[in-house]
Design a protein around this motif. Structure first.
Motif, PDB file in Angstrom:
ATOM      1  N   ALA A 125      13.079 -30.287 -20.290  1.00 32.90           N
ATOM      2  CA  ALA A 125      12.839 -30.148 -18.781  1.00 32.90           C
ATOM      3  C   ALA A 125      14.208 -30.481 -18.182  1.00 32.90           C
ATOM      4  O   ALA A 125      14.968 -31.194 -18.365  1.00 32.90           O
ATOM      5  N   THR A 126      14.018 -29.958 -16.726  1.00 32.51           N
ATOM      6  CA  THR A 126      14.990 -30.419 -15.759  1.00 32.51           C
ATOM      7  C   THR A 126      14.535 -30.436 -14.423  1.00 32.51           C
ATOM      8  O   THR A 126      13.873 -29.460 -14.081  1.00 32.51           O
ATOM      9  N   THR A 127      14.845 -31.412 -13.383  1.00 32.59           N
ATOM     10  CA  THR A 127      14.681 -31.241 -11.851  1.00 32.59           C
ATOM     11  C   THR A 127      15.339 -30.282 -11.365  1.00 32.59           C
ATOM     12  O   THR A 127      14.809 -29.848 -10.094  1.00 32.59           O
ATOM     13  N   THR A 128      16.388 -29.728 -11.966  1.00 24.03           N
ATOM     14  CA  THR A 128      16.931 -28.653 -11.141  1.00 24.03           C
ATOM     15  C   THR A 128      17.538 -27.722 -12.314  1.00 24.03           C
ATOM     16  O   THR A 128      18.450 -27.961 -12.932  1.00 24.03           O
ATOM     17  N   GLY A 129      17.085 -26.467 -12.171  1.00 23.58           N
ATOM     18  CA  GLY A 129      17.464 -25.275 -13.430  1.00 23.58           C
ATOM     19  C   GLY A 129      17.568 -23.916 -12.530  1.00 23.58           C
ATOM     20  O   GLY A 129      16.961 -23.900 -11.440  1.00 23.58           O
ATOM     21  N   THR A 130      18.631 -23.129 -13.201  1.00 15.93           N
ATOM     22  CA  THR A 130      18.797 -21.886 -12.555  1.00 15.93           C
ATOM     23  C   THR A 130      17.753 -21.145 -13.053  1.00 15.93           C
ATOM     24  O   THR A 130      17.275 -20.683 -14.172  1.00 15.93           O
ATOM     25  N   TYR A 131      17.191 -20.390 -11.972  1.00 20.04           N
ATOM     26  CA  TYR A 131      15.967 -19.480 -12.405  1.00 20.04           C
ATOM     27  C   TYR A 131      16.416 -18.125 -12.886  1.00 20.04           C
ATOM     28  O   TYR A 131      17.515 -17.793 -13.043  1.00 20.04           O
ATOM     29  N   SER A 132      15.561 -17.454 -13.575  1.00 22.10           N
ATOM     30  CA  SER A 132      15.766 -16.194 -14.245  1.00 22.10           C
ATOM     31  C   SER A 132      15.319 -15.074 -13.482  1.00 22.10           C
ATOM     32  O   SER A 132      15.126 -14.014 -13.877  1.00 22.10           O
ATOM     33  N   GLN A 164      21.008 -35.974  -2.117  1.00 26.02           N
ATOM     34  CA  GLN A 164      20.707 -35.919  -3.364  1.00 26.02           C
ATOM     35  C   GLN A 164      20.448 -34.234  -3.713  1.00 26.02           C
ATOM     36  O   GLN A 164      19.137 -34.091  -3.059  1.00 26.02           O
ATOM     37  N   VAL A 165      21.232 -33.580  -4.352  1.00 28.33           N
ATOM     38  CA  VAL A 165      20.794 -32.098  -4.318  1.00 28.33           C
ATOM     39  C   VAL A 165      19.698 -31.746  -5.358  1.00 28.33           C
ATOM     40  O   VAL A 165      19.560 -30.515  -5.861  1.00 28.33           O
ATOM     41  N   CYS A 166      19.032 -32.617  -5.879  1.00 32.56           N
ATOM     42  CA  CYS A 166      17.903 -32.474  -6.929  1.00 32.56           C
ATOM     43  C   CYS A 166      17.076 -33.546  -6.723  1.00 32.56           C
ATOM     44  O   CYS A 166      17.186 -34.647  -6.172  1.00 32.56           O
ATOM     45  N   ALA A 167      15.463 -33.279  -7.154  1.00 27.09           N
ATOM     46  CA  ALA A 167      14.772 -34.334  -7.215  1.00 27.09           C
ATOM     47  C   ALA A 167      15.274 -35.340  -8.003  1.00 27.09           C
ATOM     48  O   ALA A 167      15.684 -35.309  -9.066  1.00 27.09           O
ATOM     49  N   SER A 168      14.522 -36.606  -8.173  1.00 27.51           N
ATOM     50  CA  SER A 168      14.797 -37.628  -8.759  1.00 27.51           C
ATOM     51  C   SER A 168      14.360 -37.490 -10.365  1.00 27.51           C
ATOM     52  O   SER A 168      13.116 -36.845 -10.673  1.00 27.51           O
ATOM     53  N   ASP A 169      14.667 -38.527 -10.909  1.00 30.58           N
ATOM     54  CA  ASP A 169      14.273 -38.611 -12.696  1.00 30.58           C
ATOM     55  C   ASP A 169      12.666 -39.361 -12.615  1.00 30.58           C
ATOM     56  O   ASP A 169      12.293 -39.177 -13.745  1.00 30.58           O
ATOM     57  N   THR A 170      12.118 -39.628 -11.633  1.00 26.88           N
ATOM     58  CA  THR A 170      10.996 -40.316 -11.751  1.00 26.88           C
ATOM     59  C   THR A 170       9.931 -39.506 -12.271  1.00 26.88           C
ATOM     60  O   THR A 170       8.866 -40.176 -12.830  1.00 26.88           O
ATOM     61  N   GLU A 171      10.003 -38.465 -12.247  1.00 25.46           N
ATOM     62  CA  GLU A 171       8.815 -37.272 -12.928  1.00 25.46           C
ATOM     63  C   GLU A 171       9.025 -37.077 -14.247  1.00 25.46           C
ATOM     64  O   GLU A 171       8.038 -36.496 -14.936  1.00 25.46           O
ATOM     65  N   TYR A 172      10.420 -37.478 -14.915  1.00 30.20           N
ATOM     66  CA  TYR A 172      10.506 -37.086 -16.291  1.00 30.20           C
ATOM     67  C   TYR A 172       9.338 -37.292 -17.277  1.00 30.20           C
ATOM     68  O   TYR A 172       8.830 -36.725 -18.100  1.00 30.20           O
ATOM     69  N   ALA A 173       9.197 -38.700 -17.344  1.00 25.48           N
ATOM     70  CA  ALA A 173       8.186 -39.346 -18.434  1.00 25.48           C
ATOM     71  C   ALA A 173       6.848 -38.620 -18.071  1.00 25.48           C
ATOM     72  O   ALA A 173       6.196 -38.357 -19.059  1.00 25.48           O
ATOM     73  N   PRO A 174       6.019 -38.977 -16.879  1.00 25.88           N
ATOM     74  CA  PRO A 174       4.925 -38.619 -16.582  1.00 25.88           C
ATOM     75  C   PRO A 174       4.741 -37.094 -16.848  1.00 25.88           C
ATOM     76  O   PRO A 174       3.705 -36.606 -17.607  1.00 25.88           O
ATOM     77  N   ARG A 175       5.728 -36.122 -16.726  1.00 26.58           N
ATOM     78  CA  ARG A 175       5.359 -34.710 -16.756  1.00 26.58           C
ATOM     79  C   ARG A 175       5.588 -34.382 -18.358  1.00 26.58           C
ATOM     80  O   ARG A 175       4.928 -33.605 -18.757  1.00 26.58           O
ATOM     81  N   PHE A 176       6.478 -35.170 -19.043  1.00 25.05           N
ATOM     82  CA  PHE A 176       6.393 -35.005 -20.549  1.00 25.05           C
ATOM     83  C   PHE A 176       4.801 -35.407 -21.144  1.00 25.05           C
ATOM     84  O   PHE A 176       4.375 -34.545 -21.801  1.00 25.05           O
TER      85      PHE A 176
END
Length: 483
Positions: A356-363, A216-228
């Motif tokens: 938010a995203t677990t995988t985003g293109t850096y600037s 899986q090329v990205c971290a999982s979805d389980t952090e979305y709600a706690p991080r919100f």
């Protein structure tokens, strides 16, 4: 050939195909015959009289079988059927192309995102081939359209790609993701997907022998709600945002296998002094499920609303509903605003949206250089997630192919993917985890060896990273309509 007991390598050499293609054909034979092993398939072939001439491969291979003796006897009296000459050994032939199989949404649900994935894939392949390919072999994409909400479509796409003998499988996010896992495991083909799924991560972790070639090329979805919740707490406690309520809401679409970490988010909210409500989206009654769910979420004043869906259509509907209701709640989306069509469709209403995203293109320099090349090639600016992710995925595969002695050695490819972190335009991919999902910074703490969950805000029509450790490019701004 199975009746005579050859290995996959022997079959591949005699037929002039790759070991991977040989393994795929054998898998299909076993499935069609309903047999659990290659030995059982061979027994079934003998019992059903499926052996016939001309015999494939070397005739000498069949010398101990009755059909081989019959062919030899016929050859002595001149009545033997013509047997094709063996193809030249692979070392004497030009190397064939390496094929990346990709199940991507070219139409239907998620097609806006699918175009990003296809472009990132093509750009990577073009750049790899421009520098000589992989050990002298060109790389080619085999893309199959998939409806991401349909299990039947997922099965069809994977069967088609595997039937073509691809060297590696890739995909974005799929509702029937476990189908892709199972089919890739049976075929033995390395598979890199972007399901962002804790459920799929656990699937690999709990059966590592079966799914050892799946990543899986990205971290999982389980952090979305706690991080919100934690992000809203930091804004409240540090300013400049002063919420008008001590309540947070989440509006969530039911998506197969998704786990936003809601239960842990409830605990974080309670500790931080928030009331947290979760409102499911019910799509009955004319398709206005999102509008009704958002209205229910803000009927009691809320400081912020998390939009729990990966799809642009859903996020556009939710943000539009908040504006129509003139709600004071801060809109907080996940992933969907990474796709350029989100801003194009919302226009000024997209201003101030946090996501938010677990995988985003850096600037950073690497990310900006990729964006320039992408824009020059396709005439559009890339989104902030899957374009870079698809590009990185192919580059990572090519690196593994280049480093392994045998490109057809799926286990060797998998071992290299696990062993060596790779820094791409979307950060560092580190698959040395129990579920072979890319390591997140919250699990490791070092952004040079993992990927932080990035939090963006749309400011003056541009994407600004407001949280993400050293990759932050700006600060949060209170949207004008909430000031």
């Amino acid at each position: 050939m199975l009746v005579s007991g050859p290995s996959n390598a022997e079959i591949a050499d005699e037929l002039g195909i790759t070991q991977r293609t040989a393994a795929t054909h054998i898998t299909h034979l076993m499935q069609k015959l309903g047999t659990p092993t290659r030995t059982a398939a061979a027994t079934c072939a003998l019992d059903a009289g499926l052996l016939c001439v001309p015999l494939p491969g070397r005739v000498e291979r069949y010398a101990e079988l009755s059909i081989g003796r019959l062919v030899a006897a016929a050859a002595q009296d001149g009545t033997a059927p013509a047997v094709p000459r063996p193809r030249a050994p692979r070392s004497q032939r030009s190397p064939r192309e390496l094929v990346v199989g990709a199940a991507l949404p070219l139409s239907g649900t998620g097609s806006d995102d699918g175009r990003e994935m296809v472009n990132g894939l093509r750009l990577a392949i073009e750049e790899i081939n421009a520098t000589g390919g992989v050990r002298g072999r060109r790389v080619r994409a085999r893309v199959h359209d998939v409806e991401v909400t349909s299990s039947a479509s997922v099965r069809t796409a994977f069967a088609s790609l595997l039937g073509d003998g691809v060297d590696v499988l890739t995909s974005g996010y799929l509702s029937g993701q476990e189908i892709g896992h199972e089919m890739a495991a049976v075929a033995g083909v390395p598979y890199l997907h972007a399901a962002t799924s804790g459920a799929m991560e656990r699937m690999v972790r709990d059966d590592p022998a079966r799914f050892s070639r799946i990543f899986q090329v990205c971290a999982s979805d389980t952090e979305y709600a706690p991080r919100f919740v934690s992000f809203m707490t930091s804004l409240r406690d540090r300013g400049p945002w002063h919420p008008r309520a001590d309540r947070l809401a989440m509006v969530v679409r039911n998506w197969h296998g998704v786990d936003f970490g809601i239960e842990r988010a409830r605990a974080v909210a309670a500790a931080d002094g928030w009331e947290l409500d979760v409102v499911p989206v019910v799509r009955a009654g004319g398709g206005d499920g999102w509008a009704r769910a958002v209205a229910a979420a803000v009927r009691t004043p809320a400081a912020a609303v998390m939009i729990g869906s990966f799809f642009v259509d859903d996020a556009v509907q939710a943000v539009s509903a908040l504006h129509e209701l003139e709600s004071s709640a801060l809109p907080y989306a996940i992933y969907a605003p990474s796709v350029p069509s989100f801003r194009h469709r919302l226009g000024p209403l997209a201003e101030g949206v946090v996501w938010a995203t677990t995988t985003g293109t850096y600037s950073d320099r690497t990310g900006r250089a990729f964006a320039r090349r992408y824009t020059d090639r396709f005439g559009v600016v890339p989104g902030r997630s899957h374009a870079g992710l698809a590009y990185d995925r192919v580059q990572r595969i090519a690196r593994a192919w280049s480093s392994c002695g045998d490109i057809a050695d799926a286990d060797g490819i998998a071992a290299h993917l696990r062993a060596e972190p790779y820094r791409g335009v979307n950060g560092t991919y580190n698959f040395d985890t129990p579920g072979q999902a890319a390591l997140g910074v919250e699990d490791h703490g070092d952004p040079s060896l993992a990927q932080p969950q990035l939090i963006y805000q749309i400011q003056e029509g541009r994407q600004t990273i407001i949280r993400g450790g050293p990759f932050r490019t700006g600060d949060f701004r209170v949207p004008a309509h909430l000031a």
